[in-house]
Design an enzyme around this catalytic site. Structure first.
Site, PDB file in Angstrom:
ATOM      1  CE  LYS A   1      -3.969   1.877   2.630  1.00 18.40           C
ATOM      2  NZ  LYS A   1      -4.884   1.642   3.772  1.00 18.40           N
TER       3      LYS A   1
ATOM      4  CB  SER B   1      -8.198   3.587   2.753  1.00 14.94           C
ATOM      5  OG  SER B   1      -7.382   2.955   3.717  1.00 14.94           O
TER       6      SER B   1
ATOM      7  CB  SER C   1      -8.591   0.713   5.558  1.00 15.26           C
ATOM      8  OG  SER C   1      -9.330   1.895   5.440  1.00 15.26           O
TER       9      SER C   1
HETATM   10  N1  GLN Z   1     -13.357   4.212   6.219  1.00 19.19           N
HETATM   11  C1  GLN Z   1     -12.692   4.555   7.429  1.00 19.19           C
HETATM   12  C2  GLN Z   1     -12.209   5.969   7.378  1.00 19.19           C
HETATM   13  O1  GLN Z   1     -12.363   6.556   6.367  1.00 19.19           O
HETATM   14  C3  GLN Z   1     -11.565   3.605   7.706  1.00 19.19           C
HETATM   15  C4  GLN Z   1     -10.309   3.969   7.031  1.00 19.19           C
HETATM   16  C5  GLN Z   1      -9.152   3.099   7.400  1.00 19.19           C
HETATM   17  O2  GLN Z   1      -9.297   2.059   8.051  1.00 19.19           O
HETATM   18  N2  GLN Z   1      -7.966   3.566   7.046  1.00 19.19           N
HETATM   19  O3  GLN Z   1     -11.697   6.510   8.296  1.00 19.19           O
END
Ligand code: GLN
Length: 447
Positions: free
Chosen positions: A50, A125, A149
């Site tokens: 990532k 994400s 995410s």
């Molecule tokens: N969707 C969540 C957020 O936007 C989780 C994101 C994540 O786990 N990095 O904060």
């Protein structure tokens, strides 16, 4: 695609041939947009990384305009651990900007498509990580999970995604979003590969003061035959649609067939999870993102004076979702509102943690949805609030610091995968993998 377990047995020549072919395959599939960049770093089994995990001398941008041109000066601890185990970073995969989002649409590099059906989002994400593995364009990938995410994109792309207990995996070299919630974890084709990759990246690190410095491993005693007590949460399902309810019923039958004992429990007050999470996460994000001022990292827009340089760099460099969160975080931390929002969110976080602890007095694992629906289509989540609400089932696990593993259970009528997660008590990854392996075996999910 060969599994990680198989790849670890390849000879050097076989591996080099495999990597040449993989690169060609990735380059022949550009529309998916899972990869930002493909580069072979080292000799090992290729792993997709990532874009918020540092690999020395390679660009790392958290999919943001503000970090264009930034080159990592050192390796994240997980990268050193990969290399020592005979694996190597192979490609950089797409993500929501600074890991803020649930669809991978907020990336500076444009959206990633869902490999099952391009009309649907891959989740986020870590959408690039999940899409690459789901499309057969990566053996396995690393992602990060602050509020779901890893688990949610894994569920949307029909693969396995695992978030370790907070502190199990070093955060050194991970672009910080919300430091008290972030964990790096594996996205893989199956549960056993997730266990293998988890064992490789977890463990002590003196450069991360929040690291638990635990070095016990799960693969040596992986056991799908253990009989466990597993909690199900009937009332918790109210926010889920019929696909998810069907998958839940199917998973319960599968767990019973494997000889596990199913017990009903309740999660209290889950409606407060979203508020507690979005206050905590944005407060921490505001602090973490203050360093991107155009002076020390990446892109700079030179203004009339220093203050103007900060303003212009940040106005130009951050996307809308990141700006929204910086504003929200500053608001909840401002002196007039600190008690009303931030302090209350921390109290709520304790209640959530206690609720889990209470359930784990009685059971080994909890079965939970990952998301209220399958992957939405592009454009379906109309407002930021719709997106935040879709995190309802994953964020409490981060707030409580627990490990969770998402795996595919079935496909809905449109052929989209429905994933569910098992959640374990803190540091009990062994039980998490044992239970997941037995569920996977019984479900026998076909891609
Ligand atoms: N969707 C969540 C957020 O936007 C989780 C994101 C994540 O786990 N990095 O904060």
């Amino acid at each position: 695609m060969i599994t990680l377990k198989e790849a670890l047995t390849l000879s050097k020549d076989e591996l080099n041939k495999f990597k040449d072919d993989l690169k060609k395959k990735i380059e022949a599939n550009p529309t998916l947009n899972a990869y930002i960049d493909v580069k072979n770093v080292g000799e090992g089994v290729p792993i997709a990384i990532k874009d918020n995990i540092q690999v020395k001398s390679w660009s790392v941008t958290s999919a943001s305009n503000i970090l264009q041109g930034y080159i990592a000066p050192y390796n994240a601890t997980v990268i050193n651990k990969l290399t020592e185990a005979g694996l190597s970073p192979f490609g950089r995969v797409n993500m929501d900007e600074f890991a803020m989002g649930s669809t991978t649409e907020s990336s500076f590099y444009g959206k990633t498509l869902n490999p099952i059906n391009p009309e649907y989002v891959p989740g986020g994400s870590s959408g690039g990580s999940a899409a690459a593995v789901g499309a057969g364009l990566a053996i396995a990938a690393l992602g990060s999970d602050t509020g779901g995410s890893i688990r949610q994109p894994a569920a949307f792309c029909g693969i396995v995604g695992m978030k370790p207990t907070y502190g199990r995996v070093s955060r050194y070299g991970l672009g910080a979003y919300a430091s008290s919630l972030d964990q790096i974890g594996p996205l893989t084709q199956n549960v056993e590969d997730a266990a293998i990759l988890y064992d490789i990246i977890s463990g002590s690190c003196e450069k991360d003061s929040t690291n638990a410095n635990k070095d016990d491993k799960v693969t040596p005693s992986l056991n799908a035959d253990r009989k466990l007590r597993i909690a199900v949460l009937p009332k918790y399902l109210e926010s889920a649609n019929q696909d998810v309810k069907d998958a839940y019923a199917k998973a319960i039958e599968a767990l019973k067939a494997q000889g596990h004992t199913i017990v009903e429990h309740e999660m209290k007050d889950s409606k407060f999870d979203i508020s507690a999470y979005y206050i905590t996460a944005t407060a921490e994000a505001t602090t973490n993102l203050a360093r991107y001022d155009g002076i020390r990292y990446g892109n700079r827009v030179t203004g009339k004076n220093l203050e103007d340089t900060f303003t212009q760099t940040r106005s130009n460099g951050f996307g809308d979702e990141v700006k929204r969160r910086i504003m929200l975080g500053n608001f909840v931390l401002s002196s007039g509102y600190y008690e009303a929002y931030y302090v209350k969110a921390q109290k709520t976080r304790h209640i959530i943690k206690d609720n889990y602890a209470k359930i784990f007095e009685d059971v080994d694992l909890i079965l939970s949805p990952v998301a209220p629906t399958v992957a939405p289509k592009f454009g379906e989540l109309a407002t930021p609030m719709d997106m935040y609400l879709s995190d309802i089932y994953t964020i409490s696990v981060n707030l409580a610091g627990l490990p969770g593993l998402s795996l595919p259970v079935m496909k809905n009528a449109d052929g989209m995968p429905v994933g569910l997660q098992l959640i374990a008590n803190a540091y009990d990854e062994q039980t998490l993998f044992d239970g997941s392996l037995s569920l996977e075996r019984e479900l026998n999910y076909q891609k």
